[in-house]
Design a protein around this motif. Structure first.
Motif, PDB file in Angstrom:
ATOM      1  N   ARG A  11      57.706 -29.222   5.121  1.00 21.19           N
ATOM      2  CA  ARG A  11      59.029 -29.821   4.901  1.00 21.19           C
ATOM      3  C   ARG A  11      59.038 -31.289   5.298  1.00 21.19           C
ATOM      4  NH1 ARG A  11      63.166 -30.875   8.185  1.00 21.19           N
ATOM      5  NH2 ARG A  11      62.220 -29.803   9.951  1.00 21.19           N
ATOM      6  N   GLU A  14      56.841 -33.370   2.774  1.00 23.09           N
ATOM      7  CA  GLU A  14      57.579 -33.668   1.542  1.00 23.09           C
ATOM      8  C   GLU A  14      58.606 -34.779   1.788  1.00 23.09           C
ATOM      9  OE1 GLU A  14      60.303 -31.470  -1.863  1.00 23.09           O
ATOM     10  OE2 GLU A  14      59.643 -30.318  -0.107  1.00 23.09           O
ATOM     11  N   PHE A  15      59.317 -34.707   2.905  1.00 15.74           N
ATOM     12  CA  PHE A  15      60.301 -35.733   3.234  1.00 15.74           C
ATOM     13  C   PHE A  15      59.645 -37.108   3.324  1.00 15.74           C
ATOM     14  CE2 PHE A  15      62.410 -38.357   6.447  1.00 15.74           C
ATOM     15  CZ  PHE A  15      63.667 -38.477   5.883  1.00 15.74           C
ATOM     16  N   ASN A  18      58.649 -38.654   0.048  1.00 17.34           N
ATOM     17  CA  ASN A  18      59.759 -39.013  -0.832  1.00 17.34           C
ATOM     18  C   ASN A  18      60.509 -40.266  -0.404  1.00 17.34           C
ATOM     19  OD1 ASN A  18      59.430 -36.979  -2.744  1.00 17.34           O
ATOM     20  ND2 ASN A  18      60.561 -35.517  -1.503  1.00 17.34           N
ATOM     21  N   GLN A  19      60.187 -40.824   0.761  1.00 10.86           N
ATOM     22  CA  GLN A  19      60.908 -42.011   1.233  1.00 10.86           C
ATOM     23  C   GLN A  19      60.298 -43.278   0.636  1.00 10.86           C
ATOM     24  OE1 GLN A  19      63.781 -41.139   2.696  1.00 10.86           O
ATOM     25  NE2 GLN A  19      62.813 -39.148   2.277  1.00 10.86           N
ATOM     26  N   ALA A  82      66.305 -41.028   5.964  1.00 13.14           N
ATOM     27  CA  ALA A  82      66.881 -40.747   4.658  1.00 13.14           C
ATOM     28  C   ALA A  82      68.030 -41.707   4.392  1.00 13.14           C
ATOM     29  CB  ALA A  82      67.382 -39.310   4.605  1.00 13.14           C
ATOM     30  N   ASN A  88      68.335 -37.377   7.763  1.00 17.82           N
ATOM     31  CA  ASN A  88      67.158 -36.979   8.533  1.00 17.82           C
ATOM     32  C   ASN A  88      66.413 -38.235   8.972  1.00 17.82           C
ATOM     33  OD1 ASN A  88      65.345 -35.240   9.757  1.00 17.82           O
ATOM     34  ND2 ASN A  88      64.144 -34.900   7.918  1.00 17.82           N
ATOM     35  N   ASP A 134      61.848 -34.831  14.496  1.00 22.96           N
ATOM     36  CA  ASP A 134      62.898 -35.229  13.570  1.00 22.96           C
ATOM     37  C   ASP A 134      64.236 -35.125  14.282  1.00 22.96           C
ATOM     38  OD1 ASP A 134      63.311 -32.451  13.491  1.00 22.96           O
ATOM     39  OD2 ASP A 134      63.424 -32.351  11.318  1.00 22.96           O
TER      40      ASP A 134
END
Length: 191
Positions: A11, A14-15, A18-19, A82, A88, A134
């Motif tokens: 998880r 992936e985060f 994607n940033q 995010a 996040n 996180d």
């Protein structure tokens, strides 16, 4: 709210991928030294190598604070937040090492970045995670991504590698940090 992890779990992986931007923080050991915080974000210039190791391409410019701090003490923190979607913030606290052009590992590391490799590359920074966490990010504002900035790649793309090496040699804060710590070993080897 906040949680700690031993590994970059799927998880989080992936985060991170994607940033569009991440931040790098480092500091010298001296109490009166300057803490450095730098934004990074050219597309494709960060790779997660495994669940505890991240690498990013370090392109030349007018300063080399992170490299100087890593050479002195290895401490580094990477942070992603995010700006869209669920809130996040992810931090990777760890040890970093600049892998320079004359290091036998350099070519293999760079090859893994494919087309993200570009003009003015002076090192690959490899970070080994010691603490991953996180937090909520509830106060981070929404911001919209428009596009990549190409100014750095365009500017240095007009220079030969020899001209880039000359540029690096002339910048005081490539040789040493603003606190006087050794930064990029010069002269920069050719690619």
């Amino acid at each position: 709210m906040g949680k700690e992890y031993e590994r970059i779990e799927p998880r989080l992986w992936e985060f991170i991928e994607n940033q569009k931007v991440f931040f790098v923080a480092s500091a010298p050991l001296a109490g009166d030294g300057h803490v450095n915080l730098s934004p990074k974000g050219r597309q494709g210039t960060l790779r997660i190598l495994d669940d505890r190791t991240i690498a990013y391409l370090d392109f030349g410019g007018s300063h080399a604070e992170t490299i100087a701090h890593l050479r002195e003490n290895g401490r580094i923190t990477l942070m992603w937040c995010a700006f869209d979607g669920p809130p996040n913030i992810v931090r990777v606290h760890g040890r970093g090492e600049p892998v320079f052009r004359d290091d036998p590992r350099f070519a293999d590391l760079v090859e893994g970045f494919g087309e993200a490799d570009g003009p003015a590359l002076r090192a690959v920074v490899v970070v080994t995670a010691e603490l991953i966490s996180d937090t909520c990010g509830f106060a981070v504002p929404f911001m919209d991504y428009r596009s990549e900035r190409t100014l750095h790649a365009d500017y240095f793309g007009r220079k030969t590698d020899e001209e880039f090496r000359e540029y690096t040699d002339k910048k005081n804060y490539n040789k040493a940090s603003i606190d006087g710590l050794p930064a990029v070993p010069l002269p920069l080897p050719p690619r």
